[in-house]
Motif scaffolding. Structure first.
Motif: not given
Length: 312
Positions: A189-192, A196-212, A214-219, A224-226
Motif C-alpha cells: 500500500v502506497a499510503d501517501e 488508508l492504513c494510518a500508521l502510528y509509530h509503525g502500527v496501522p491504526q486501521m485493519e488492513v490484513g496480515p499480509l499487508t 505499507v509505505m507511508d507518507g511518500c509520494p 509504489l516503486m519502492m
C-alpha cells in the motif's frame, strides 16, 4: 440495538472528540448516537462556532455557540502532537497530520515559505478533524464481481469526493490480505496521505490484513516503486491517482504482473474519460474492472463495470 459498526463509529467519534479542548469536547458528548455514528469531520474556524460534518451537511454543535479562538486551535495541535509539534513538521508542510487512531487533522493558516517551498504553518486559522472510519464488510458485495475463476482483477474505484472510495479500498485490502473471499495475497500500500492504513509509530491504526506492507507518507509514484522493488507484492494499492507519475508507476507494476487497486475522483466512467490524465490511464488498459460508488438517499450503491460493458 446498535450494531457493531455503529458502536465502532461512536467509539471513533469520541476518540476524535478527545482531541478538542474541554468545552467543545463536552458539547459533543450531547450529540445523538445516530449523529455520532454518522459524523465525518469536526470543523474549527477562527471566529466561527464549531461544526460537525454529517451526510446532510455541516451542522453547528448544540450548546457550543461560542466562536473558535486561536487558543482553541493551538490546543488541538498540542493535544494531537502530545506537545511535540517538531516531530510532525514534515506532515505540517503537507497541510495535515495523522494521529493515533488514524484521525487526520487538516491545517490552514499563514504559510512559512523558504526557497519556494512551504516549511511550516503559523497562526492557524482553521482545522478539519476527519474522523477515522472503517466499515468492515464494505467490500463484501463487491469482491465477488472483481474475481474471475478465483483470480482477482485489477480494479479502479470511482466516486465524487466523500463518496466512500477510501473506505471501500481499505476493506478490499483487508479482505485480500486475509484471504476473505479470495486467495490470500501480499498487498503493498502506497499510503501517501496516511488515510488508508494510518500508521502510528509503525502500527496501522486501521485493519488492513496480515499480509499487508505499507509505505507511508511518500509520494505515490516513489512509494509504489519502492514496494515493487523491495516487498515482492502480488497486489499494489494506492488512493487517488492524480499525476502522470502515478500512472507511470502503475504501468510498470502491471508490466511486472502485479494486480492493481486504485481510486480516482469521478462521477462516472464518462466523466473520467473527459480528462486527459485519465484518458491515458484508460488507454493503457491497466484495469479490468471499475467500481462506481453513488449515494442514493444517503445510502451507498456500488455499480461494477468492465471497461466495455456493465457487469451488474
Amino acid at each position: 440495538m446498535r450494531n457493531n459498526s455503529d458502536q465502532l463509529a461512536i467509539q471513533r467519534f469520541m476518540q476524535a472528540a478527545a482531541l478538542l479542548p474541554p468545552r467543545q469536547r463536552h458539547a459533543l458528548a450531547a450529540f445523538s448516537e445516530i449523529d455520532k455514528a454518522r459524523a465525518e469531520e469536526f470543523r474549527l474556524r477562527m471566529g466561527q462556532p464549531l461544526t460537525v460534518l454529517l451526510p446532510r451537511g455541516e451542522v453547528p454543535v448544540p450548546g457550543c455557540p461560542e466562536p473558535i479562538q486561536g487558543e482553541d486551535l493551538s490546543a488541538v495541535f498540542e493535544i494531537a502532537t502530545q506537545a511535540s509539534a517538531h516531530t510532525v513538521l514534515d506532515r505540517v508542510c503537507n497541510g495535515f497530520i495523522t494521529v493515533q487512531g488514524g484521525h487526520r487533522i487538516g491545517l490552514c493558516g499563514a504559510a512559512v515559505v523558504q526557497e519556494g517551498s512551504i516549511t511550516n504553518l503559523r497562526q492557524l486559522s482553521s482545522l478539519a478533524i476527519r474522523i477515522a472510519r472503517e466499515i468492515s464488510g464494505a467490500a463484501e458485495q463487491v469482491l465477488p464481481a472483481l474475481t474471475v475463476g478465483g483470480g482477482l482483477r485489477s480494479t479502479l474505484i470511482l466516486s465524487p469526493p466523500g463518496g466512500g472510495k477510501t473506505t471501500l479500498l481499505r476493506d478490499l485490502i483487508r479482505r485480500i490480505s486475509a484471504g476473505i473471499g479470495t486467495m490470500p495475497l501480499r498487498v503493498g500500500v502506497a499510503d501517501e496521505r496516511g488515510e488508508l492504513c494510518a500508521l502510528y509509530h509503525g502500527v496501522p491504526q486501521m485493519e488492513v490484513g496480515p499480509l499487508t506492507d505499507v509505505m507511508d507518507g511518500c509520494p505515490k509514484e516513489e512509494g509504489l516503486m519502492m514496494l515493487l522493488r523491495g516487498m515482492n507484492p502480488q497486489v499494489l494499492a494506492a488512493d487517488e491517482i492524480t499525476a502522470p507519475g502515478d500512472i507511470a508507476a502503475l504501468e510498470t507494476a502491471a508490466n511486472c504482473g502485479v494486480i492493481l487497486l486504485a481510486t480516482a475522483h469521478a462521477r462516472s466512467l464518462e466523466d473520467l474519460g473527459t480528462r486527459p490524465l485519465y484518458q491515458r490511464l484508460l488507454s493503457l488498459k491497466l484495469f479490468q474492472r471499475a467500481v462506481l460508488i453513488e449515494r442514493e438517499q444517503g445510502i451507498r450503491q456500488f455499480h461494477i463495470f468492465s471497461l466495455e460493458k456493465p457487469l451488474c
